[in-house]
Design an enzyme around this catalytic site. Structure first.
Site, short mmCIF file in Angstrom:
data_model
loop_
_atom_site.label_atom_id
_atom_site.label_comp_id
_atom_site.label_asym_id
_atom_site.label_seq_id
_atom_site.Cartn_x
_atom_site.Cartn_y
_atom_site.Cartn_z
CD GLU A 38 -31.83 -6.65 -12.43
OE1 GLU A 38 -32.14 -5.89 -11.49
OE2 GLU A 38 -32.65 -7.43 -12.96
CE LYS A 127 -38.55 -5.19 -11.23
NZ LYS A 127 -37.35 -4.89 -10.42
#
Length: 209
Positions: A38, A127
């Protein structure tokens, strides 16, 4: 969740004030076995890096964009070649835009209400952030009433804590500073990064599912 994240259970998070070393860092991560990466929107030039990487390593790595806060940013991430987006909070427009594009979305949440809400909106996984401030015991407590929701603890997690988080029920781990260290800086130690990657991959391989 993305195929690579399910398989390797780690997403490496690149966040820095400069993206000049990003591709060199990604090469070390990939060589060490990390297959989900990411790059955050707070890193200057992140989308340009994603576009270059997508042309070079997309066949072996799932590339994502983090700190995505609007549907327009989802569009830009997809145009660059991202196959997932990550947010620090629950943003319905981001989850919806990701679904329209057919990519995964991982919104950040902390409480049971936020986690369930994100999942109900269509998140691919949630998350748990900032996970390091609460510990694996908190995740285990969350998982008891919400076992069907895949949770990815993120924030302050290093190789030494990886197994405990996975044993507590984490579907995968988001690992930024403790993994990347100073590698994104001009004088960062890529050799030390490679050692941390090996340690993380070994810890994950030894943890239960």
């Amino acid at each position: 969740m993305s195929t690579a994240l399910l398989a390797t259970r780690v997403v490496a998070i690149l966040r820095a004030g400069d993206s000049a070393r990003a591709e060199a860092v990604v090469d070390v991560l990939v060589d060490g076995g990390i297959r989900c990466i990411e790059l955050t929107m707070t890193t200057p030039g992140a989308l340009d890096v994603v576009e270059r990487l997508a042309a070079r390593v997309a066949d072996v790595v799932d590339l994502g964009v983090g700190t995505v806060l609007t549907a327009a940013e989802v569009d830009r991430a997809v145009d660059a070649g991202a196959c997932f987006v990550v947010s620090p909070s629950v943003v319905p427009a981001v989850i919806g835009a990701a679904a329209r594009h057919g990519i995964a979305s991982y919104p950040g949440a902390l409480t049971p209400t936020e986690i369930h809400g994100a999942w109900s909106l269509g998140a691919s996984a949630v998350k748990l952030f900032p996970a390091g401030s609460f510990g694996p015991g908190y995740l285990a407590a969350l998982r008891a009433p919400l076992p069907h929701i895949p949770i990815v603890p993120t924030g302050g997690i290093g190789a030494g804590e990886a197994a405990a988080w996975l044993d507590a029920g984490a579907a995968a781990l988001g690992m930024g500073g403790p993994l990347i260290g100073d590698a994104m800086t001009a004088t960062g130690d890529l050799g030390a990064l490679a050692e941390r990657v090996r340690a993380v991959c070994a810890a994950v391989a030894g943890a239960g599912r």
